[in-house]
Design an enzyme around this catalytic site. Sequence first.
Site, short mmCIF file in Angstrom:
data_model
loop_
_atom_site.label_atom_id
_atom_site.label_comp_id
_atom_site.label_asym_id
_atom_site.label_seq_id
_atom_site.Cartn_x
_atom_site.Cartn_y
_atom_site.Cartn_z
N GLU B 49 25.30 62.11 5.34
CA GLU B 49 24.74 63.26 6.03
C GLU B 49 25.91 64.07 6.55
O GLU B 49 26.69 63.60 7.38
CB GLU B 49 23.87 62.76 7.18
CG GLU B 49 22.91 63.78 7.68
CD GLU B 49 21.98 63.14 8.71
OE1 GLU B 49 21.13 62.33 8.30
OE2 GLU B 49 22.14 63.44 9.88
N GLU B 60 22.57 68.61 20.18
CA GLU B 60 23.65 67.63 20.12
C GLU B 60 24.18 67.29 21.51
O GLU B 60 24.27 68.14 22.38
CB GLU B 60 24.83 68.17 19.29
CG GLU B 60 24.47 68.81 17.97
CD GLU B 60 23.79 67.87 16.98
OE1 GLU B 60 23.88 66.64 17.16
OE2 GLU B 60 23.17 68.38 16.04
#
Lengths: 408, 269
Positions: B49, B60
């Site tokens: 990924e 995040e």
Amino acid sequence: MSIANADAPQVWAELPDERGHFGPYGGKFIAETLMEPVEELQRAYAHFKNDPDFQAEFDRDLAHYVGRPSPLYFAERWSRELGGARIYLKREDLNHTGAHKINNTIGQALLARRMGKTRIIAETGAGQHGVASATVAARLGLECVVYMGEEDIQRQAPNVYRMKLLGAEVVSVTSGSRTLKDALNEAMRDWVTNIDNTFYIIGTVAGPHPYPEMVRDFQAIIGREARQQSLEQTGQLPDALVACIGGGSNAIGLFYPFLDDEQVALYGVEAAGEGLDTGRHAAPLCAGTPGVLHGNRTYLMEDENGQIIPTHSISAGLDYPGVGPEHAWLKDTGRANYVAVTDSEAMEGFHALIRTEGIIPALESSHALAYAMKLAPTMRGDQVLVVNLSGRGDKDINTVARLEGIDL
Amino acid sequence: MSRIATTFERLAGQGRKALIPYFTAGDQGPALTVPLMRRLVAAGADLIELGVPFSDPAAEGPVIQMACERALEHDVSLRDVLAMVADFRREDDETPVILMGYLNPVEVMGYEAFARAASEAGVDGVLIVDMPPEEAEEALAALRAEGLDLIFLAAPTSTDERLERIGRASSGFVYYVSLKGVTGSAALDVASVADKLAQVRRHVEIPVGVGFGIKDAASAAAIAEVADAVVVGSAIVQRIADNAGDEQAIFDAVGGLVAEMRAAMDNNR
């Protein structure tokens, strides 16, 4: 982007649609973890906006806590000096906490309490929305955390102290460009971590649906009052409305009740900073392109690779790379006009109002005043121009003094 | 059959679970990305990924935020990331590559142009954090036309109704976010993940991977007991940051972690 016809007649009262779209703009561009909480908010808002008890409580607070209705004031001396339209100021600067922001934080905090949330979070740039959030949190006994960019904390120290006095925790955001957009990112990170007990009070008409609609509805009191006051005081609807635009909540609040009055011209004034051609500005509607940020599709300040670029404005409250999605659609449909004035023009507006009317405006609102100085002389003496004086300038005196080389 | 489906089918046949390391493309400079991808495969990664750097990565935690900032200091764009995948494909035609990022760079490039370029570069799947199925109609059409999988997130907050919609929209696999929070959060609760996965599987027929909060071999092995794939991101990105400036040390630290996880997951069989 979905196809939406900007040339077709719009039924403004039906926007946004059930998915939160204004033409191709708006929507719900958020991570899956937030989808159900946002839908819970959407259901709660849909219920309470039609609930007479909720509306009565909101109206009562606006009257007795905020001090509404705010006056529509004829700036006679300033109008005479400019020589054109009669200029009226919608005095949101006289609200409790000194700006229009409190209209929205009261609405959202009452909703938070009815949803059983015990903690509120907010982002702030200039600090006005942070102060307005800390204020309602104190009044309702809710825990309050305000996210503010490290750079803004330095340039808005008095408001930081105000928030702390009001019992809020102010968290300095050191990621990214350390300004309002990064404070929004950080607030979203807090929200996704604490969704069970936390209500996120967004300060402007941006973010995922239903925020743009909900914040607009809470701010629309500005335009409803101005419409009625104009009819009472001048016997007519205004010919033009002018308001500054960062995210666009004071502007949409003023514009919204006039959208069907096609003869009323609407002007949203963005921050041209050092000039649109310098790249150092905060004018996504005038000089940006559509994209997706902070939960909605709208005009953004971005580079050719889709990265958000740094903004600049003398006014921390306008220093944001996006704008509410309803403004994006008002631009594309041509219903509203979007213009920009520079830092130095805003300073001229700031001083002009002080000199002629004895009112110290916020630097944000000074952008609207500066555009009114250009527009009013092009209008006839029997025409009415309403400017939204969205906030007072007490918070800005340190900034202005510094710019003028004065050590306080 | 897509590389992703082929990979999951092969692993299922072996009774093994997929290990999917994540890192942000362009972190420590664009030259590191492709060699690091190859190192991950050598250490036992089944899929990779690759994060597409974005200026405002609102989902995040600080570790991946900083990786995005480092990559953007090198002006690494979506087009650059696609070029890196094409480079990786010259030597590896089997390992699926998934791009993970935010919608705006894709939106600005245009869905169809992106789908075409991603397919040509050898990308297999796309996960766009801030694009739920409700807003994905056009992206889905564009990506499917090019044979790319669109991977959606499922979360602890997802209702049955939402899970059904996610299951309908996803192909390749579904990525279950193990906790309420941002990437790199601490509080992974395997029992509650297992409970929720049972609910997810009632609506999702394709494999389900789990990410967020998986830090070491033990947590990878525990999640592998209940999921079809284990995604590990912040723990890898942290090791990259800790060894900044020393390419070999980065390879050793990251390769070592992935190899430990691989061994722990396979020993559990």
